[in-house]
Design a protein around this motif. Structure first.
Motif, short mmCIF file in Angstrom:
data_model
loop_
_atom_site.label_atom_id
_atom_site.label_comp_id
_atom_site.label_asym_id
_atom_site.label_seq_id
_atom_site.Cartn_x
_atom_site.Cartn_y
_atom_site.Cartn_z
N VAL A 224 -24.06 -28.23 -58.32
CA VAL A 224 -24.71 -27.95 -57.03
C VAL A 224 -26.19 -27.60 -57.14
O VAL A 224 -26.95 -27.85 -56.20
CB VAL A 224 -23.97 -26.83 -56.26
CG1 VAL A 224 -22.62 -27.30 -55.79
CG2 VAL A 224 -23.87 -25.56 -57.08
N GLU A 228 -30.25 -28.28 -54.74
CA GLU A 228 -31.27 -27.28 -54.41
C GLU A 228 -32.59 -27.60 -55.11
O GLU A 228 -33.66 -27.49 -54.52
CB GLU A 228 -30.78 -25.88 -54.82
CG GLU A 228 -31.77 -24.78 -54.48
CD GLU A 228 -31.21 -23.39 -54.74
OE1 GLU A 228 -30.02 -23.26 -55.03
OE2 GLU A 228 -32.00 -22.43 -54.63
N MET A 287 -20.46 -37.35 -55.92
CA MET A 287 -19.90 -36.02 -55.69
C MET A 287 -18.91 -35.60 -56.77
O MET A 287 -18.48 -34.46 -56.79
CB MET A 287 -19.21 -35.95 -54.33
CG MET A 287 -20.17 -36.06 -53.16
SD MET A 287 -21.61 -35.01 -53.29
CE MET A 287 -20.87 -33.42 -53.46
N ASP A 439 -23.44 -16.44 -49.68
CA ASP A 439 -22.47 -17.53 -49.64
C ASP A 439 -22.42 -18.11 -48.24
O ASP A 439 -22.26 -17.34 -47.30
CB ASP A 439 -21.08 -16.99 -50.00
CG ASP A 439 -20.44 -17.73 -51.13
OD1 ASP A 439 -21.04 -18.69 -51.61
OD2 ASP A 439 -19.32 -17.35 -51.51
N PRO A 440 -22.54 -19.39 -48.03
CA PRO A 440 -22.86 -20.41 -49.02
C PRO A 440 -24.35 -20.43 -49.32
O PRO A 440 -25.18 -20.23 -48.43
CB PRO A 440 -22.43 -21.71 -48.35
CG PRO A 440 -22.51 -21.44 -46.89
CD PRO A 440 -22.25 -19.99 -46.71
N SER A 441 -24.66 -20.69 -50.57
CA SER A 441 -26.06 -20.74 -51.00
C SER A 441 -26.71 -22.01 -50.47
O SER A 441 -26.02 -22.91 -49.96
CB SER A 441 -26.12 -20.74 -52.52
OG SER A 441 -25.51 -21.93 -53.00
N LEU A 444 -25.20 -25.11 -51.94
CA LEU A 444 -23.91 -25.51 -51.36
C LEU A 444 -24.08 -26.04 -49.94
O LEU A 444 -23.35 -26.94 -49.52
CB LEU A 444 -22.95 -24.32 -51.39
CG LEU A 444 -22.34 -24.06 -52.77
CD1 LEU A 444 -21.72 -22.67 -52.83
CD2 LEU A 444 -21.30 -25.11 -53.12
N GLN A 447 -25.11 -29.54 -50.28
CA GLN A 447 -23.93 -30.32 -50.69
C GLN A 447 -22.99 -30.54 -49.50
O GLN A 447 -22.48 -31.64 -49.29
CB GLN A 447 -23.19 -29.61 -51.82
CG GLN A 447 -22.17 -30.49 -52.51
CD GLN A 447 -21.22 -29.69 -53.40
OE1 GLN A 447 -20.71 -28.65 -53.00
NE2 GLN A 447 -20.97 -30.19 -54.59
N GLY A 448 -22.79 -29.47 -48.72
CA GLY A 448 -21.92 -29.57 -47.54
C GLY A 448 -22.46 -30.54 -46.51
O GLY A 448 -21.70 -31.29 -45.88
N THR A 451 -21.83 -34.09 -47.85
CA THR A 451 -20.45 -34.58 -47.75
C THR A 451 -20.00 -34.69 -46.30
O THR A 451 -18.93 -35.24 -46.02
CB THR A 451 -19.46 -33.63 -48.47
OG1 THR A 451 -19.57 -32.33 -47.87
CG2 THR A 451 -19.74 -33.55 -49.95
N GLN A 453 -19.32 -32.07 -44.43
CA GLN A 453 -18.51 -30.92 -44.05
C GLN A 453 -19.30 -29.95 -43.18
O GLN A 453 -18.73 -29.14 -42.47
CB GLN A 453 -17.97 -30.22 -45.29
CG GLN A 453 -16.90 -31.02 -46.00
CD GLN A 453 -16.70 -30.55 -47.41
OE1 GLN A 453 -17.44 -30.92 -48.33
NE2 GLN A 453 -15.71 -29.72 -47.62
N LEU A 454 -20.61 -29.99 -43.30
CA LEU A 454 -21.48 -29.19 -42.43
C LEU A 454 -22.28 -30.17 -41.57
O LEU A 454 -22.66 -31.24 -42.03
CB LEU A 454 -22.44 -28.32 -43.25
CG LEU A 454 -21.81 -27.24 -44.13
CD1 LEU A 454 -22.89 -26.50 -44.91
CD2 LEU A 454 -21.00 -26.26 -43.30
N ASP B 155 -14.15 -42.41 -53.72
CA ASP B 155 -14.58 -41.25 -54.52
C ASP B 155 -13.51 -40.16 -54.37
O ASP B 155 -13.67 -39.20 -53.63
CB ASP B 155 -15.94 -40.75 -54.02
CG ASP B 155 -16.58 -39.77 -55.00
OD1 ASP B 155 -15.93 -39.46 -56.01
OD2 ASP B 155 -17.71 -39.34 -54.76
N PHE B 248 -18.16 -28.72 -51.89
CA PHE B 248 -18.33 -27.70 -50.86
C PHE B 248 -17.00 -27.00 -50.55
O PHE B 248 -16.50 -27.05 -49.45
CB PHE B 248 -18.94 -28.29 -49.59
CG PHE B 248 -19.41 -27.22 -48.63
CD1 PHE B 248 -20.50 -26.43 -48.94
CD2 PHE B 248 -18.76 -27.00 -47.44
CE1 PHE B 248 -20.92 -25.42 -48.07
CE2 PHE B 248 -19.18 -25.99 -46.56
CZ PHE B 248 -20.27 -25.22 -46.89
#
Lengths: 510, 304
Positions: A224, A228, A287, A439-441, A444, A447-448, A451, A453-454, B155, B248
């Motif tokens: 991760v 950053e 990923m 959290d989450p940094s 992350l 990364q979120g 993907t 997810q965020l 993936d 995540f």
């Protein structure tokens, strides 16, 4: 017929020889010239113990490991000891070293986990000063460029606890690319710094040319910190002036003492990464691979570009000597001029001597040699730009060529020394010890976002920025409750000219 | 009858106590003491390796139960358990039934093949599986693409939607052999007379299994479910080597959460052993609660 005289060697003779050889190996003061090798290791300045022993050494490996694995056997033979070396990724160092400290089995020489305040290590008694083990240490320290050894960074209570053999003037997010793929896409990064649009277009074209066999861009996405690092450095290039290092430096604009995470430049950098994905230019497995795995796929022809550090140069040179690649500075947002990057004062790869170590005389002797010009030349010749030797004269004499020389020139041009709050006020170290990355940094969060997810780059970065502000406020508050004389104003450097180095005279002006 | 005083009873049984002593000492050192210390640490604000440790009462527990990532990991652990245990139980049973058949001459060979992953180091399996499921030249994707089942590589471990099912699949494959062995042991307790009597009475095929064999092995099933359920809540090495809880947090189960907070993170700040202990104690109590519930269920089933 005259019988030919046979050479008879009795078992006793063999044993005598072996004993003699063993005795020679165990004598610490044997002149090093007896051991003809790649390195000319000088005799120690004062006699070393003749009791031998095993010195354990752990660091973050990469090209350091390549060098140590060549030097250590020669050094160990010349001093009649053995050396056990563990070169591990930072992720492992972060886990192993705290556990080893906790149970009293830490290596003789080690690196502290990333972001850990060295002041804590000294105060807790985990480390001992090098002063007793490095002969004429004042003279030795004087040979280093100013700003490498600093109170509160690697010197405490008038003693040197951390030794640095390397400079921290480098970035970990250079544009490294396949010459073939990039040229087929119609781009030449050597012609000038590429813009975000050009990177995107080049990645698209490489992917199209690859037709499913290779892709435009790759990153070690399950490590991760890579997310950053890219956004941080690209943000700085875009103009979000901020510090580097641990939580109490990174992402903070020292002009106003505030975090930069929600700045336009950071958002643009995140958007670039998301666009590379939405364009279909990203390698499909990013990923599920870490940075070394992503790096290893580049010479295999899996991707055209990677944002990585100069440590790739040595690894690729060793593992894929015929592969043609180039190195260039980080890209810049469209229509903007690249801004400087900043490092804090001090060196990098700081080595600490365990408080329990009995191998201090040998560790000190070795570190002393590596700090001399000859030691630094040896270092530079193997490690190159991956971890640049701290002595600029030695680097010049090392005769580096190709990507290593180019990377060093690039760093010299792009990187300035920025302010460091801990140099201004050592109590900032107490804040560092109290601080916790929320959290989450940021790593992350990116990364979120990548993907999916965020959702919502702006909202997520604003939330993240606020979390960082709150975390630093809380750490300052806790440090003050413990008696530290520190405020958030210690992070404000109104006299910081972002286009020049921030040296000792600037601290005095405050 | 006059009862002997306690001291006399102990003296009379001194050899028994002597033989129990080594085990008691080891249990105390490696089970009781760590459990006790983790309870104590859970009440501290402590990184785990500094001298400074501040007593903060139940604050770590309060913080844990108010942390969404804690609950996400908590729920994910149970998703993992409910997703793997039934599959293992059913698959293991079916395989055991086939391999319990004396007519099948290659039964020992198949038993060995299915059991082989059990004896392979889990960390090795985790690492190898990252290559197997790699979207770039991974055998799983090569197979899918060569058979036209997918047009683009998947993936598996990098997609939040596929990562947990993939890890669960690997877990089932890795430990299926042991479930099969449990079932084989259970099936071998069924006397041959029962099969013969059932056949005479005309019970064959699924009727034989549902109405005759299954009731006999049911108590074993309860024990197997209990063992499998607790096992599925302890999957740290597999997930750490395959995904480390990512991407995540999508595969972050409770053990990974505890590990992440107990050690220095990638972001590089001090670890929080006190907080991690609080999360661990909470988790331990939850697992204990489930185990007790299953125990009660087992007792009830035996009565039936």
């Amino acid at each position: 017929m005259k019988k030919k005289k046979e050479l008879k060697i009795s078992r006793r003779t063999v044993m005598k020889g072996a004993l003699a050889a063993g005795a020679m190996m165990s004598v610490g003061s044997i002149p090093s010239k007896l051991f003809a090798g790649e390195y000319n290791i000088p005799d120690p300045l004062k006699p070393l113990p003749t009791t031998g022993g095993n010195m354990r050494w752990i660091d973050s490996g990469d090209m350091k490991g390549v060098f140590w694995k060549k030097l250590f056997p020669e050094y160990a033979a010349s001093r009649g000891i053995t050396i056990e070396y563990d070169g591990l990724p930072w992720k492992e160092i972060n886990k192993i070293v705290p556990i080893a400290i906790r149970n009293g089995t830490v290596h003789d020489v080690f690196q502290l986990p990333l972001g850990m305040d060295p002041g804590v290590a000294v105060a807790e008694g985990w480390v001992q000063p090098w002063d007793d083990y490095i002969e004429n240490i004042d003279e030795w320290l004087a040979a280093f460029p100013s700003g490498v050894y600093l109170p509160g960074v690697n010197q405490f209570n008038g003693k040197t606890y951390g030794t640095c053999l390397t400079a921290n003037k480098r970035t970990g997010t250079c544009l490294l690319y396949s010459e073939k793929y990039m040229s087929e896409a119609g781009y030449d990064p050597q012609a000038g710094r590429m813009t975000y649009s050009e990177i995107r277009d080049a990645a698209k074209k490489i992917t199209k040319n690859g037709n499913g066999q290779y892709y435009g861009w790759i990153i070690g996405g399950n490590q991760v910190n890579r997310w950053e690092d890219v956004v941080h450095t690209f943000g700085q290039v875009g103009g979000a002036h901020s510090g580097r290092g641990g939580f109490t430096n990174r992402h903070i604009n020292f002009q106003n003492g505030k975090f930069q995470i929600a700045s336009d430049q950071y958002m643009e950098a995140v958007e670039l990464l998301l666009q590379l994905k939405s364009d279909g230019s990203a390698f499909p497995g990013v990923m599920s691979m870490n940075a070394p795995q992503a790096r290893a796929l580049m010479p295999q022809g899996a991707a055209g570009m990677i944002f990585q550090g100069p440590w790739c140069i040595g690894v690729w040179g060793r593992d894929a000597p015929d592969w043609k690649y180039g190195i260039a500075s980080e890209p810049v947002p469209d229509g903007k001029e690249a801004q400087p990057l900043y490092i804090a004062e001090g060196g990098s790869n700081t080595f600490w001597l365990s408080a329990n170590s009995t191998m201090g005389p040998f560790a000190g002797d070795l570190i002393r040699f590596m700090g001399t010009e000859q030691g630094q030349i040896y270092w530079a010749q193997t490690v190159g730009a991956a971890d640049p030797a701290v002595n600029p004269d030695a680097v010049a004499k090392a005769g580096l060529t190709g990507p290593s020389a180019q990377a060093l020139a690039m760093f010299a041009e792009n990187i300035l020394v920025g302010p460091n709050p801990i140099v201004r006020n050592k109590d900032v170290g107490i804040v560092a010890a109290k601080s916790r990355v929320p959290d989450p940094s940021l790593a992350l969060v990116i990364q979120g976002l990548y993907t999916g997810q965020l959702k919502g780059v702006e909202a997520q970065l604003k939330d993240c920025n606020q979390r960082y502000e709150d975390a630093l406020d809380k750490a300052v508050e806790e440090a003050r409750a413990d008696g530290a004389n520190v405020t958030r104003d210690d992070w404000v450097f109104p006299n910081w000219d972002v286009y020049s180095n921030y040296g000792a005279e600037k601290y005095q002006e405050l | 009858m006059h009862k002997k005083p306690l001291s006399k009873q102990i003296y009379d049984a001194r050899w028994c106590y002597l033989f129990v002593l080594p085990c008691s000492i080891l249990t105390g050192m490696f089970v009781i003491y760590p459990i006790g210390m983790s309870w104590y640490f859970s009440l501290l604000d402590w990184s785990g390796f500094t001298k400074e440790a501040k007593f903060i009462g139940l604050q770590n527990y309060y913080e844990a139960v108010n942390d969404e990532f804690f609950w996400d990991a908590f729920i994910r652990s149970f998703i993992f358990m409910f997703g793997t245990v039934p599959v293992k139980i059913v698959l293991g049973f079916i395989i055991a039934v086939f391999l319990n058949n004396q007519v099948l001459k290659l039964a020992p060979f198949f038993r060995t093949v299915i059991f082989m992953p059990v004896v392979t180091a889990i960390a090795i399996i985790g690492i190898v599986m990252t290559f197997v499921f790699s979207p770039f030249n991974g055998p799983a994707n090569k197979f899918l693409m060569s058979t036209n089942l997918t047009s683009a590589p998947i993936d598996f471990l990098g997609n939040p939607d596929t990562v947990l099912p993939t890890v669960m699949g690997v877990y089932v494959w890795k430990w299926l052999g042991i479930t099969m062995m449990y079932w084989l042991a259970a099936l071998q307790t069924v006397p041959q007379d029962v099969y013969d009597a059932a056949k005479i009475d005309g019970a064959e095929g699924y009727r034989l299994w549902i109405h005759i064999i299954l009731p006999i092995v049911l108590p074993f099933a309860i024990v197997i479910i209990l063992v499998e359920a607790v096992g599925a809540l302890n999957v740290f090495p597999l997930i750490e080597t395959m995904t480390a809880g990512g991407p995540f947090f999508s595969s972050e189960v409770m053990e990974i959460y505890i590990f992440r907070t107990a050690f220095v993170t990638d972001s590089g700040t001090m670890p929080r052993l006190g907080y991690a202990c609080a999360a661990g104690v909470f988790w331990g109590v939850a697992v204990l609660f489930i185990t007790v519930l299953q125990g009660l269920w087992m007792r009830r089933t035996r009565r039936i």
